[in-house]
Design a protein around this motif. Structure first.
Motif, mmCIF file in Angstrom:
data_model
loop_
_atom_site.group_PDB
_atom_site.id
_atom_site.type_symbol
_atom_site.label_atom_id
_atom_site.label_comp_id
_atom_site.label_asym_id
_atom_site.label_seq_id
_atom_site.Cartn_x
_atom_site.Cartn_y
_atom_site.Cartn_z
ATOM 1 N N ARG A 270 5.000 43.070 -19.803
ATOM 2 C CA ARG A 270 5.740 41.934 -20.149
ATOM 3 C C ARG A 270 4.661 40.976 -20.822
ATOM 4 N NH1 ARG A 270 4.877 42.279 -13.463
ATOM 5 N NH2 ARG A 270 2.944 43.538 -13.925
ATOM 6 N N SER A 271 5.359 39.991 -21.312
ATOM 7 C CA SER A 271 4.385 38.978 -22.200
ATOM 8 C C SER A 271 3.283 38.242 -21.639
ATOM 9 C CB SER A 271 5.608 38.103 -22.857
ATOM 10 O OG SER A 271 6.109 37.258 -21.818
ATOM 11 N N ILE A 272 3.280 38.207 -20.188
ATOM 12 C CA ILE A 272 2.420 37.404 -19.643
ATOM 13 C C ILE A 272 1.609 38.604 -18.795
ATOM 14 C CG2 ILE A 272 1.611 35.671 -17.881
ATOM 15 C CD1 ILE A 272 4.018 34.313 -19.125
ATOM 16 N N CYS A 273 0.193 38.578 -18.883
ATOM 17 C CA CYS A 273 -0.512 39.534 -18.164
ATOM 18 C C CYS A 273 -0.672 39.246 -16.661
ATOM 19 C CB CYS A 273 -2.244 39.314 -18.427
ATOM 20 S SG CYS A 273 -3.091 40.416 -17.553
ATOM 21 N N PRO A 274 -0.290 40.202 -15.563
ATOM 22 C CA PRO A 274 -0.301 39.629 -14.250
ATOM 23 C C PRO A 274 -1.446 39.501 -13.584
ATOM 24 C CG PRO A 274 0.404 42.037 -14.470
ATOM 25 C CD PRO A 274 0.046 41.537 -16.028
ATOM 26 N N ILE A 275 -2.675 39.986 -14.466
ATOM 27 C CA ILE A 275 -3.884 39.811 -13.885
ATOM 28 C C ILE A 275 -4.547 38.816 -14.239
ATOM 29 C CG2 ILE A 275 -6.042 41.201 -13.924
ATOM 30 C CD1 ILE A 275 -4.303 43.549 -14.872
ATOM 31 N N CYS A 276 -4.800 38.268 -15.350
ATOM 32 C CA CYS A 276 -5.296 37.026 -16.031
ATOM 33 C C CYS A 276 -4.377 35.958 -16.480
ATOM 34 C CB CYS A 276 -6.391 37.370 -16.950
ATOM 35 S SG CYS A 276 -5.937 37.594 -18.584
ATOM 36 N N TYR A 277 -3.076 36.198 -16.483
ATOM 37 C CA TYR A 277 -2.102 35.234 -16.900
ATOM 38 C C TYR A 277 -2.090 34.881 -18.380
ATOM 39 C CZ TYR A 277 -1.620 34.822 -11.982
ATOM 40 O OH TYR A 277 -1.645 35.360 -10.783
ATOM 41 N N SER A 278 -2.801 35.714 -19.202
ATOM 42 C CA SER A 278 -2.965 35.556 -20.684
ATOM 43 C C SER A 278 -1.627 36.037 -21.287
ATOM 44 C CB SER A 278 -4.152 36.273 -21.403
ATOM 45 O OG SER A 278 -3.985 36.307 -22.815
#
Length: 130
Positions: free
Chosen positions: A45-53
Motif C-alpha cells: 500500500r502507499s502508506i507504511c503500516p509501521i511508520c506511516y511514511s
C-alpha cells in the motif's frame, strides 16, 4: 488434492494495488517496502503500516516461505485450505495452499508461491508445498 478449480477467482484492482496485480500476472510476488523505516509489509500500500511514511515501493520476493497456520474445509471436494504463510522476507500473508494432500500439511512446512489464473486475466498468489 486441493486445486480450487471449481471456485470463481476474481481480482478487484484499483490505482493503489494495480502494480501488485500486474506483477502477479507476470509471475512475480511483490511486497511493500518502506524506504523510511526499511521494513517490508503485506499487503502493499502507499502508506507504511509501521511508520506511516508515504515513501513506499514494491519489492519482489523470493516466493518462498513456511506455513504459519492453516485450516482445512473438508466439506469441499477437493478440500479447501486457507493458510497464513510467512515469507522469507518476514511478512505473513493470508492465502490458499494448493496442489497438495491436505492430510500431509504441517505448520512450519516450506512452501513456494504458485500463481492461479483469475477470471479477468490476473493471477492470484497461492502456495504449494516444496
Amino acid at each position: 488434492m486441493s486445486n480450487l478449480n471449481e471456485f470463481k477467482r476474481r481480482v478487484v484492482t484499483n490505482v493503489e494495488n494495480k502494480p501488485f496485480w500486474e506483477a502477479a500476472g507476470q509471475g512475480r510476488l511483490m511486497v511493500g517496502f518502506c524506504n523510511a523505516c526499511g521494513e517490508n509489509h503485506y499487503y502493499p500500500r502507499s502508506i507504511c503500516p509501521i511508520c506511516y511514511s508515504t515513501e513506499t515501493e514494491l519489492k519482489e520476493t523470493s516466493g518462498l516461505g513456511q506455513i504459519y497456520s492453516f485450516s482445512v474445509t473438508r466439506q469441499a471436494d477437493p478440500p479447501h485450505i486457507i493458510a497464513y504463510v510467512t515469507l522469507n522476507e518476514g511478512v505473513t500473508m493470508l492465502t490458499n495452499i494448493v496442489d497438495c494432500d491436505a492430510g500431509a500439511l504441517r505448520i512450519g512446512q516450506r512452501v513456494r508461491v504458485h500463481f492461479v489464473e483469475a477470471e479477468d486475466g490476473c493471477a492470484i498468489p497461492m502456495f504449494a508445498p516444496l
